[in-house]
Design an enzyme around this catalytic site. Structure first.
Site, PDB file in Angstrom:
ATOM      1  N   ARG A  99      28.464  40.907  51.860  1.00 20.07           N
ATOM      2  CA  ARG A  99      28.690  42.357  51.865  1.00 20.07           C
ATOM      3  C   ARG A  99      29.597  42.695  53.044  1.00 20.07           C
ATOM      4  O   ARG A  99      29.259  42.415  54.192  1.00 20.07           O
ATOM      5  CB  ARG A  99      27.351  43.095  52.007  1.00 20.07           C
ATOM      6  CG  ARG A  99      27.522  44.571  52.237  1.00 20.07           C
ATOM      7  CD  ARG A  99      26.208  45.328  52.407  1.00 20.07           C
ATOM      8  NE  ARG A  99      26.535  46.715  52.689  1.00 20.07           N
ATOM      9  CZ  ARG A  99      26.095  47.418  53.736  1.00 20.07           C
ATOM     10  NH1 ARG A  99      25.237  46.893  54.599  1.00 20.07           N
ATOM     11  NH2 ARG A  99      26.487  48.654  53.908  1.00 20.07           N
ATOM     12  N   HIS A 157      32.112  52.391  55.590  1.00 21.84           N
ATOM     13  CA  HIS A 157      31.140  52.061  56.643  1.00 21.84           C
ATOM     14  C   HIS A 157      31.643  52.704  57.944  1.00 21.84           C
ATOM     15  O   HIS A 157      31.994  52.014  58.901  1.00 21.84           O
ATOM     16  CB  HIS A 157      30.979  50.543  56.752  1.00 21.84           C
ATOM     17  CG  HIS A 157      29.713  50.099  57.447  1.00 21.84           C
ATOM     18  ND1 HIS A 157      28.832  49.191  56.891  1.00 21.84           N
ATOM     19  CD2 HIS A 157      29.191  50.409  58.660  1.00 21.84           C
ATOM     20  CE1 HIS A 157      27.823  48.971  57.732  1.00 21.84           C
ATOM     21  NE2 HIS A 157      28.021  49.699  58.812  1.00 21.84           N
ATOM     22  N   GLU A 208      24.740  54.082  55.000  1.00 27.45           N
ATOM     23  CA  GLU A 208      23.900  54.890  55.887  1.00 27.45           C
ATOM     24  C   GLU A 208      24.457  56.304  56.131  1.00 27.45           C
ATOM     25  O   GLU A 208      24.793  56.672  57.273  1.00 27.45           O
ATOM     26  CB  GLU A 208      23.690  54.168  57.220  1.00 27.45           C
ATOM     27  CG  GLU A 208      22.967  52.849  57.056  1.00 27.45           C
ATOM     28  CD  GLU A 208      22.412  52.296  58.370  1.00 27.45           C
ATOM     29  OE1 GLU A 208      22.760  52.823  59.438  1.00 27.45           O
ATOM     30  OE2 GLU A 208      21.624  51.358  58.312  1.00 27.45           O
ATOM     31  N   ASN A 215      18.587  49.498  53.930  1.00 29.19           N
ATOM     32  CA  ASN A 215      18.695  48.889  55.259  1.00 29.19           C
ATOM     33  C   ASN A 215      17.391  49.152  55.983  1.00 29.19           C
ATOM     34  O   ASN A 215      16.875  50.271  55.938  1.00 29.19           O
ATOM     35  CB  ASN A 215      19.851  49.503  56.069  1.00 29.19           C
ATOM     36  CG  ASN A 215      21.210  49.139  55.499  1.00 29.19           C
ATOM     37  OD1 ASN A 215      21.308  48.394  54.523  1.00 29.19           O
ATOM     38  ND2 ASN A 215      22.261  49.664  56.118  1.00 29.19           N
ATOM     39  N   TYR A 232      15.118  48.009  59.688  1.00 23.23           N
ATOM     40  CA  TYR A 232      15.015  47.254  60.944  1.00 23.23           C
ATOM     41  C   TYR A 232      13.667  47.399  61.636  1.00 23.23           C
ATOM     42  O   TYR A 232      13.198  46.466  62.274  1.00 23.23           O
ATOM     43  CB  TYR A 232      16.113  47.714  61.918  1.00 23.23           C
ATOM     44  CG  TYR A 232      17.491  47.292  61.467  1.00 23.23           C
ATOM     45  CD1 TYR A 232      17.987  46.036  61.787  1.00 23.23           C
ATOM     46  CD2 TYR A 232      18.287  48.144  60.696  1.00 23.23           C
ATOM     47  CE1 TYR A 232      19.246  45.635  61.354  1.00 23.23           C
ATOM     48  CE2 TYR A 232      19.551  47.741  60.257  1.00 23.23           C
ATOM     49  CZ  TYR A 232      20.015  46.484  60.596  1.00 23.23           C
ATOM     50  OH  TYR A 232      21.252  46.085  60.160  1.00 23.23           O
ATOM     51  N   GLU A 244      20.801  45.384  54.495  1.00 20.79           N
ATOM     52  CA  GLU A 244      20.822  44.995  55.910  1.00 20.79           C
ATOM     53  C   GLU A 244      19.403  44.798  56.398  1.00 20.79           C
ATOM     54  O   GLU A 244      18.531  45.637  56.160  1.00 20.79           O
ATOM     55  CB  GLU A 244      21.437  46.096  56.799  1.00 20.79           C
ATOM     56  CG  GLU A 244      22.926  46.186  56.767  1.00 20.79           C
ATOM     57  CD  GLU A 244      23.458  47.288  57.687  1.00 20.79           C
ATOM     58  OE1 GLU A 244      22.829  47.578  58.724  1.00 20.79           O
ATOM     59  OE2 GLU A 244      24.512  47.855  57.328  1.00 20.79           O
TER      60      GLU A 244
HETATM   61  C1  FCB Z   1      23.051  49.774  60.932  1.00 19.03           C
HETATM   62  C2  FCB Z   1      24.541  49.750  60.635  1.00 19.03           C
HETATM   63  C3  FCB Z   1      25.208  48.443  60.968  1.00 19.03           C
HETATM   64  C4  FCB Z   1      24.665  47.835  62.241  1.00 19.03           C
HETATM   65  C5  FCB Z   1      23.161  47.781  62.219  1.00 19.03           C
HETATM   66  C6  FCB Z   1      22.535  47.138  63.434  1.00 19.03           C
HETATM   67  O1  FCB Z   1      22.670  51.075  61.210  1.00 19.03           O
HETATM   68  O2  FCB Z   1      24.773  50.032  59.290  1.00 19.03           O
HETATM   69  O3  FCB Z   1      26.584  48.654  61.016  1.00 19.03           O
HETATM   70  O4  FCB Z   1      25.158  48.512  63.331  1.00 19.03           O
HETATM   71  O5  FCB Z   1      22.634  49.068  62.057  1.00 19.03           O
END
Ligand code: FCB
Length: 444
Positions: free
Chosen positions: A77, A121, A166, A293, A295, A351
């Site tokens: 991607r 992006h 995002e 995405n 985290y 992500e």
């Molecule tokens: C996300 C973004 C990506 C990267 C990660 C850590 O928010 O999409 O570009 O910065 O975080």
């Protein structure tokens, strides 16, 4: 625990973004983007870092594709820089910019790696910012025209498309918190940007369908698991508002149901652009997959003095270098939430990954924390699949260390280490481990 097998054909991949890796932002006739302009403005990024060189991927893309092939990744991607193709955002086309992506796509296909293209992006052509950027309603047409042109040029070979990356971060971190390009601090602008992003997305999906090239199109959304800190009604309400405001519902409710989420409107109604209701029918349009995405996660407490009455609190878990708590269960909750609320045809994790301090020892990087992070999140993805989530693939962020926006080069998310002085790539232990997961299509 036994071996966790993933469905046949599961797309294991890695992800990057144009401004974060390419370097040479003005090469071959490209126009400046808002990130070029923002990072060159003093005081905006860590140590004044810019994307001028980054990973020099613009010149080294062949080596990077070879590296991905060596790791055995099935899908890649990456994003396209709009201002390489339309230096002023619209009008004149810059063939040399287009050529870069043409060559990259061919290289990937030759290596048997499926390209997943993110059309946007965050690197808006600066010329469009000068006429209002995402805050101008006309952006929906500018963006759809750009997207349509890329479909025409690459759609014979590229079958997987992501309209926006995002949009929440772009709208709020860029227009309300001022920490990302274009660096604005205006809540009205942020909500109007959300609305224009949805309109732009929808017009691009329509253009894609009209081109009739085959393939699939979706959108990628940021998510942070948010659960009430207690069973108090006030905390539960605050957590619901927070979830609808920062996570997938803000965009998926309009796309799948034609309306903004109900609790979100309790904080947002006054900020929404006048007459927004008239656009909702157009925004509601079928997509082929949702990109998630993920985290980290937090608890939410009601706090009247905090913005929108929402305060995030930690659970006291281990944190990554970003200061984000490691909370793999949140990935499961987000995936299950998307599946149950909207029943999309497919979901991709577009992500997931972590920044940790990396040390090079005798030419190797023993990043066991990153491996543990990925392992725990893969396990939650597996659990989600067992429970009926139509998860089709998983993109690790990121293939290699890169320009982490306002953090510059101070945070390393790569499974491949970049020595920025020499541009040498070092395959970290996490990448070697990932490579085995891919080869087995299973987690031990
Ligand atoms: C996300 C973004 C990506 C990267 C990660 C850590 O928010 O999409 O570009 O910065 O975080």
């Amino acid at each position: 625990m036994g071996k966790k097998e993933f469905p046949e054909g599961f797309k294991w991949g890695v992800a990057t973004a144009s401004y974060q890796i390419e370097g040479s932002p003005l090469a071959d006739g490209a126009g400046p983007s808002i990130w070029h302009r923002f990072s060159h403005t003093p005081g905006t990024t860590h140590d004044g870092d810019t994307g001028d060189i980054a990973c020099d991927h613009y010149n080294r893309y062949k080596d990077d594709v070879t590296l991905m092939k060596f790791l055995g990744v099935k899908a890649y991607r990456f994003s396209i820089s709009w201002s390489r193709i339309f230096p002023k955002g619209k009008g004149r086309i810059n063939e040399r910019g287009m050529d870069f992506y043409n060559r990259l796509v061919d290289e990937l296909l030759n290596a048997n790696i499926t390209p997943f293209i993110t059309l946007y992006h965050w690197d808006l052509p600066a010329a469009l910012q000068d006429v209002g950027g995402w805050n101008n309603r006309d952006i929906a047409e500018w963006y759809a025209d750009y997207a349509d042109y890329v479909f025409q040029r690459l759609g014979d070979r590229v079958k997987n498309w992501i309209t926006l990356n995002e949009p929440w971060v772009m709208a709020f971190v860029g227009h309300m918190f001022g920490e990302h390009a274009p660096g604005m601090r205006d809540a009205y602008a942020a909500f109007s940007v959300v609305h224009n992003e949805l309109r732009a997305h929808s017009k691009a999906v329509r253009a894609f369908r009209e081109e009739n090239l085959g393939g699939e199109i979706g959108i990628t959304l940021s998510n942070h698991s948010l659960t009430p800190a207690s069973q108090n009604e006030a905390d539960i309400t605050a957590a619901t508002i927070a979830h609808e405001y920062v996570n997938y519902p803000l965009f998926l409710n309009p796309i799948f149901k034609g309306s903004y989420p109900e609790h979100l409107l309790s904080i947002a109604r006054d900020y929404m652009p006048r007459g927004y209701e008239m656009d909702m029918d157009e925004i509601k349009r079928s997509i082929d997959f949702v990109g998630i995405n993920y985290y980290s996660g937090s608890l939410v407490r009601a706090e009247p003095s905090a913005p929108f009455g929402i305060k995030e609190v930690g659970r006291g878990l281990e944190k990554s270098e970003m200061g984000w708590e490691v909370y793999p269960e949140g990935l499961y909750d987000i995936l299950k939430g998307v599946q149950d609320s909207y029943e999309p045809k497919g979901i991709f994790i577009t992500e997931n990954g972590a920044a940790f301090k990396d040390v090079v020892e005798n030419g190797e990087v023993h990043d066991s924390k990153r491996t543990e992070y990925l392992k725990a999140h893969f396990a939650q993805a597996h659990r989600a699949i067992q429970d009926g989530v139509k998860l089709k693939g998983y993109f690790v962020w990121s293939l290699m260390d890169n320009f982490e926006w306002a953090y510059g080069y101070s945070k390393r998310f790569g499974i491949v280490y970049i020595d920025y002085k020499t541009q040498k790539r070092i395959v970290k232990d996490s990448a070697k481990w990932y490579s085995r997961v891919i080869a087995n299509n299973a987690l031990d």
